[in-house]
Enzyme design. Structure first.
Site, PDB file in Angstrom:
ATOM      1  N   ASP A  11      40.469  50.727  54.590  1.00  0.00           N
ATOM      2  CA  ASP A  11      40.687  49.458  53.899  1.00  0.00           C
ATOM      3  C   ASP A  11      40.712  48.377  54.960  1.00  0.00           C
ATOM      4  O   ASP A  11      41.511  48.450  55.900  1.00  0.00           O
ATOM      5  CB  ASP A  11      42.035  49.463  53.159  1.00  0.00           C
ATOM      6  CG  ASP A  11      42.004  50.338  51.910  1.00  0.00           C
ATOM      7  OD1 ASP A  11      40.903  50.696  51.467  1.00  0.00           O
ATOM      8  OD2 ASP A  11      43.080  50.651  51.374  1.00  0.00           O
ATOM      9  N   ASP A 130      39.267  51.707  39.457  1.00  0.00           N
ATOM     10  CA  ASP A 130      40.709  51.724  39.746  1.00  0.00           C
ATOM     11  C   ASP A 130      41.416  51.835  38.402  1.00  0.00           C
ATOM     12  O   ASP A 130      41.294  50.936  37.569  1.00  0.00           O
ATOM     13  CB  ASP A 130      41.144  50.428  40.441  1.00  0.00           C
ATOM     14  CG  ASP A 130      40.574  50.301  41.851  1.00  0.00           C
ATOM     15  OD1 ASP A 130      40.081  51.308  42.382  1.00  0.00           O
ATOM     16  OD2 ASP A 130      40.623  49.191  42.410  1.00  0.00           O
TER      17      ASP A 130
END
EC number: 4.3.2.10
Length: 272
Positions: A11, A130
């Site tokens: 990330d 997600d």
């Protein structure tokens, strides 16, 4: 059975690798190019770069990080975050990525999936989903038009979230997975927001439900804390690959240890 893949996830925020819990509380985990090289040497099967600020803060794509990484790393690289157009796809692929991951843009403009897969090939198009559990009472199940499943502590459906897990959509994740397959996606990167960063294991029910509803490869993500969790994602979650971050970035386990754990229990793995 095809070889199962272990995929470190980096990330990236402001050009650095960070790892948060449930998408918040970021702490610095290092330089992306260095970490990518390290994981390539360690035996990672692929890498995922997610620019986690890009979609939410409309930040431009991290082209230079991708270019520098692609010069040094030879395993497949997937890049996501802030990708909104065919031109963004083109720039990312030209910079050296093998696949492009889209989430928010795919929900807002599903046709982007179709267009990108027609232009670049479906193998380049990863749709990131997600998802979060949305609990319902048993007497509500028939009244809502969702795929309700029985879970450990009741009943829920899985809702798709966008903008880095910050905005709900009302979209059922199982229906959305089927739709992205129809539109030409080549792979699904499935993250459980409930499990993300908890190290308590993947959401096996979510992973299994999505895996059995599509023929596409599904990458399980969110919640990996130990090798056993990866094994469970493959065996019970029916995942094709397992994504992980914190347990690798902070050297709690090596990729080799995780692969050996799975291979010793009969899972086909690519070992160094």
């Amino acid at each position: 059975m095809l070889t199962k893949r272990i995929i470190p996830c980096l990330d990236i925020k402001d050009g650095r690798v960070v790892k948060g819990t449930k998408f918040l509380n970021l702490r610095d985990a290092g330089d992306p190019v260095e970490l990518a090289q390290y994981y390539d040497d360690e035996g990672a099967d692929e890498l995922v770069f997610l620019d986690i600020t890009a979609s939410a803060e409309k930040r431009d794509i991290i082209i230079d990080v991708v270019e520098r990484t692609a010069e040094k790393v030879f395993i497949p690289l997937t890049v996501g975050g802030g990708i909104k157009s065919i031109e963004d796809f083109r720039r990312i692929l030209r910079a050296g990525a093998d696949k492009v991951s889209i989430n928010t843009a795919a929900v807002k403009n599903p046709n982007l999936i179709k267009e990108a897969s027609e232009i670049f090939g479906s193998q380049c198009v990863v749709v990131a989903i997600d998802a979060k559990r949305h609990y319902v009472n048993e007497d509500e199940i028939d009244k809502i038009n969702k795929n309700v499943v029985k879970v450990e502590d009741g009943y829920c459906w899985f809702e798709v979230y966008i903008y880095g897990g910050r905005k709900e959509t009302g979209i059922d994740a199982i229906n959305w997975a089927k739709k992205v397959e129809e539109l030409g996606a080549g792979e699904i990167l499935l993250t459980s927001i409930d499990k993300d960063g908890t190290k308590s294991g993947y959401d096996l029910i979510l992973t299994k439900e999505i895996s059995k509803s599509v023929k596409l490869p599904v990458i399980a993500s969110g919640g990996c804390g130990k090798p056993e969790h990866v094994y469970e994602a493959f065996v019970y979650g029916k995942a094709d690959a397992a994504l992980m971050a914190g347990i690798l970035h902070y050297r709690e386990y090596t990729i080799e240890e995780i692969k050996k754990y799975c291979a010793d229990r009969g899972i086909p793995m690519r070992l160094l």
